[in-house]
Design a protein around this motif. Structure first.
Motif, PDB file in Angstrom:
ATOM      1  N   PHE A  75       0.865  -1.181   0.000  1.00 54.59           N
ATOM      2  CA  PHE A  75       0.000   0.000   0.000  1.00 54.59           C
ATOM      3  C   PHE A  75       0.892   1.218   0.000  1.00 54.59           C
ATOM      4  O   PHE A  75       1.845   1.295   0.792  1.00 54.59           O
ATOM      5  CB  PHE A  75      -0.869  -0.036   1.268  1.00 54.59           C
ATOM      6  CG  PHE A  75      -1.605   1.233   1.586  1.00 54.59           C
ATOM      7  CD1 PHE A  75      -2.943   1.366   1.271  1.00 54.59           C
ATOM      8  CD2 PHE A  75      -0.978   2.296   2.239  1.00 54.59           C
ATOM      9  CE1 PHE A  75      -3.645   2.526   1.586  1.00 54.59           C
ATOM     10  CE2 PHE A  75      -1.672   3.463   2.550  1.00 54.59           C
ATOM     11  CZ  PHE A  75      -3.005   3.566   2.223  1.00 54.59           C
ATOM     12  N   ASP A  90      -1.680  -0.511  -4.445  1.00 50.85           N
ATOM     13  CA  ASP A  90      -2.919  -0.929  -3.800  1.00 50.85           C
ATOM     14  C   ASP A  90      -3.032  -2.445  -3.856  1.00 50.85           C
ATOM     15  O   ASP A  90      -2.956  -3.035  -4.940  1.00 50.85           O
ATOM     16  CB  ASP A  90      -4.131  -0.285  -4.482  1.00 50.85           C
ATOM     17  CG  ASP A  90      -5.437  -0.595  -3.748  1.00 50.85           C
ATOM     18  OD1 ASP A  90      -5.421  -0.611  -2.503  1.00 50.85           O
ATOM     19  OD2 ASP A  90      -6.459  -0.819  -4.419  1.00 50.85           O
ATOM     20  N   GLN A  91      -3.158  -3.051  -2.682  1.00 51.22           N
ATOM     21  CA  GLN A  91      -3.283  -4.498  -2.553  1.00 51.22           C
ATOM     22  C   GLN A  91      -2.153  -5.225  -3.284  1.00 51.22           C
ATOM     23  O   GLN A  91      -2.357  -6.240  -3.938  1.00 51.22           O
ATOM     24  CB  GLN A  91      -4.654  -4.953  -3.052  1.00 51.22           C
ATOM     25  CG  GLN A  91      -5.791  -4.346  -2.233  1.00 51.22           C
ATOM     26  CD  GLN A  91      -7.166  -4.766  -2.701  1.00 51.22           C
ATOM     27  OE1 GLN A  91      -7.376  -5.037  -3.880  1.00 51.22           O
ATOM     28  NE2 GLN A  91      -8.116  -4.815  -1.771  1.00 51.22           N
ATOM     29  N   PHE A 120      -0.536  -2.656   4.697  1.00 54.22           N
ATOM     30  CA  PHE A 120      -1.728  -2.027   5.266  1.00 54.22           C
ATOM     31  C   PHE A 120      -2.589  -3.043   5.993  1.00 54.22           C
ATOM     32  O   PHE A 120      -2.947  -4.086   5.459  1.00 54.22           O
ATOM     33  CB  PHE A 120      -2.551  -1.368   4.155  1.00 54.22           C
ATOM     34  CG  PHE A 120      -3.686  -0.526   4.676  1.00 54.22           C
ATOM     35  CD1 PHE A 120      -3.486   0.813   4.988  1.00 54.22           C
ATOM     36  CD2 PHE A 120      -4.945  -1.072   4.873  1.00 54.22           C
ATOM     37  CE1 PHE A 120      -4.516   1.598   5.474  1.00 54.22           C
ATOM     38  CE2 PHE A 120      -5.987  -0.293   5.357  1.00 54.22           C
ATOM     39  CZ  PHE A 120      -5.773   1.041   5.667  1.00 54.22           C
ATOM     40  N   ARG A 155      -6.884   4.565   3.922  1.00 54.08           N
ATOM     41  CA  ARG A 155      -7.471   4.030   2.686  1.00 54.08           C
ATOM     42  C   ARG A 155      -8.968   4.315   2.712  1.00 54.08           C
ATOM     43  O   ARG A 155      -9.644   4.011   3.698  1.00 54.08           O
ATOM     44  CB  ARG A 155      -7.213   2.528   2.563  1.00 54.08           C
ATOM     45  CG  ARG A 155      -7.619   1.915   1.224  1.00 54.08           C
ATOM     46  CD  ARG A 155      -7.250   0.432   1.181  1.00 54.08           C
ATOM     47  NE  ARG A 155      -7.357  -0.114  -0.163  1.00 54.08           N
ATOM     48  CZ  ARG A 155      -8.460  -0.647  -0.677  1.00 54.08           C
ATOM     49  NH1 ARG A 155      -9.574  -0.708   0.062  1.00 54.08           N
ATOM     50  NH2 ARG A 155      -8.480  -1.123  -1.907  1.00 54.08           N
ATOM     51  N   LYS A 157     -12.791   4.378   0.397  1.00 56.92           N
ATOM     52  CA  LYS A 157     -13.531   3.966  -0.792  1.00 56.92           C
ATOM     53  C   LYS A 157     -14.856   4.713  -0.844  1.00 56.92           C
ATOM     54  O   LYS A 157     -15.495   4.933   0.176  1.00 56.92           O
ATOM     55  CB  LYS A 157     -13.805   2.456  -0.788  1.00 56.92           C
ATOM     56  CG  LYS A 157     -12.594   1.615  -1.170  1.00 56.92           C
ATOM     57  CD  LYS A 157     -12.957   0.180  -1.410  1.00 56.92           C
ATOM     58  CE  LYS A 157     -13.859  -0.008  -2.626  1.00 56.92           C
ATOM     59  NZ  LYS A 157     -13.148   0.314  -3.890  1.00 56.92           N
ATOM     60  N   VAL A 197     -10.821   4.111  -5.072  1.00 55.13           N
ATOM     61  CA  VAL A 197     -10.127   4.041  -3.795  1.00 55.13           C
ATOM     62  C   VAL A 197      -9.150   5.208  -3.682  1.00 55.13           C
ATOM     63  O   VAL A 197      -8.495   5.599  -4.650  1.00 55.13           O
ATOM     64  CB  VAL A 197      -9.395   2.692  -3.644  1.00 55.13           C
ATOM     65  CG1 VAL A 197      -8.355   2.496  -4.736  1.00 55.13           C
ATOM     66  CG2 VAL A 197      -8.752   2.567  -2.273  1.00 55.13           C
ATOM     67  N   ILE A 199      -5.804   6.420  -1.661  1.00 60.52           N
ATOM     68  CA  ILE A 199      -4.641   5.837  -0.983  1.00 60.52           C
ATOM     69  C   ILE A 199      -3.751   6.967  -0.485  1.00 60.52           C
ATOM     70  O   ILE A 199      -3.422   7.871  -1.258  1.00 60.52           O
ATOM     71  CB  ILE A 199      -3.829   4.967  -1.951  1.00 60.52           C
ATOM     72  CG1 ILE A 199      -4.669   3.839  -2.543  1.00 60.52           C
ATOM     73  CG2 ILE A 199      -2.564   4.428  -1.284  1.00 60.52           C
ATOM     74  CD1 ILE A 199      -4.984   2.726  -1.608  1.00 60.52           C
ATOM     75  N   TYR A 219      -5.538   8.802  -6.104  1.00 63.58           N
ATOM     76  CA  TYR A 219      -6.825   8.171  -6.412  1.00 63.58           C
ATOM     77  C   TYR A 219      -6.676   7.158  -7.539  1.00 63.58           C
ATOM     78  O   TYR A 219      -5.967   7.401  -8.528  1.00 63.58           O
ATOM     79  CB  TYR A 219      -7.834   9.233  -6.846  1.00 63.58           C
ATOM     80  CG  TYR A 219      -9.183   8.674  -7.249  1.00 63.58           C
ATOM     81  CD1 TYR A 219     -10.013   8.054  -6.304  1.00 63.58           C
ATOM     82  CD2 TYR A 219      -9.629   8.760  -8.567  1.00 63.58           C
ATOM     83  CE1 TYR A 219     -11.253   7.543  -6.672  1.00 63.58           C
ATOM     84  CE2 TYR A 219     -10.867   8.265  -8.936  1.00 63.58           C
ATOM     85  CZ  TYR A 219     -11.670   7.647  -7.982  1.00 63.58           C
ATOM     86  OH  TYR A 219     -12.890   7.134  -8.344  1.00 63.58           O
TER      87      TYR A 219
END
Length: 275
Positions: A75, A90-91, A120, A155, A157, A197, A199, A219
């Motif tokens: 993350f 992200d992920q 994260f 984080r 959403k 999402v 971040i 974003y």
């Protein structure tokens, strides 16, 4: 490690706050080494490659590959060599937001000139609902609620009725300062009705010259067709996850330009203008 949970207090906001049982468990497991397969000594630390004042001064290249970066966190945010777009992790996947607004997943052999990442794991989460929630309102409430001397990965959403973001085009040598480069090669995106999402990080003022004090968000749209460095947004529902950071490590940039850049200069006004 002290664990805590505080709800946002704002008369303009209806909120639902959910504190996970991991809020206490995570603090214990991260100290004892029982956390989800990630090496315990650094699992709750932010890792940083290079420093913000070097980037501001024109150090636009680095030697850290994205494959190496992904071993430090799943993350985070940053940029690429030559300041070629906005970087989002992200992920566990690394994405580039290009100057034309397009998104691409980036191969491990590409490199970064500056990046901030961590593994994260949310300590708390809550959902905000109101007719209008702006980025500025959200940031004010978070600043009023969270202890100012701590570090946080955040984080979020949601679906955004409006969102303004940017991405830079790649620089050419000899590199100027970041402020001068963005003055000519920053591209704005005014997005509407976009879901995705957010971040980023909230960092204390004492990290100035090393990182960006305050909030710093990027974003990534769910459809991977838009994104960038966030300037503003408006939404009516937002799910927020907060991961309190135990500490941070900094790896210095190893390119020759890093040893030549003047780091004694106060660049905080330059940073405020571009953030």
């Amino acid at each position: 490690m002290k664990c805590y949970a505080k709800a946002l207090r704002a008369n303009w906001l209806l909120y639902a706050l959910t504190v996970s049982s991991l809020f206490v468990q995570a603090c214990t497991s991260r100290q004892t080494g029982a956390a989800d397969g990630v090496p315990s000594a650094k699992s709750d630390f932010m890792y940083q490659y290079s420093i913000i004042d070097a980037l501001l001064g024109g150090v636009f290249d680095g030697n850290l590959t994205l494959g190496q970066l992904k071993t430090k966190g799943d993350f985070g945010i940053g940029t690429f060599n030559r300041v070629d777009g906005e970087l989002i992790v992200d992920q566990g996947k690394v994405y580039k937001v290009r100057y034309d607004g397009s998104i691409q997943e980036v191969p491990d052999h590409d490199s970064t000139s500056i990046a901030f990442v961590k593994f994260f794991k949310a300590d708390s989460s809550f959902t905000l609902r109101d007719s209008t929630i702006t980025l500025d309102q959200l940031e004010q409430q978070l600043m009023a609620t969270l202890p100012a001397n701590e570090l946080y990965a955040i984080r979020m959403k949601g679906r955004f009725s409006k969102l303004t973001a940017r991405a830079p085009g790649a620089a050419r040598k000899p590199y100027p300062s970041l402020k001068d480069h963005l003055a000519k090669h920053q591209y704005l995106f005014n997005l509407s009705n976009t879901s995705g999402v957010v971040i980023g990080f909230l960092l204390p003022g004492y990290l100035a010259k090393v990182n960006v004090p305050g909030f710093h968000f990027h974003y990534l749209a769910d459809d991977h067709k838009s994104g960038g460095h966030i300037f503003d947004f408006t939404t009516n529902e937002l799910t927020v996850e907060i991961d309190k950071i135990q500490g941070y490590t900094v790896e210095l940039n190893t390119v020759a330009d890093f040893d030549k850049v003047g780091l004694d200069k106060d660049r905080q006004e330059e940073l405020r203008k571009i953030e």
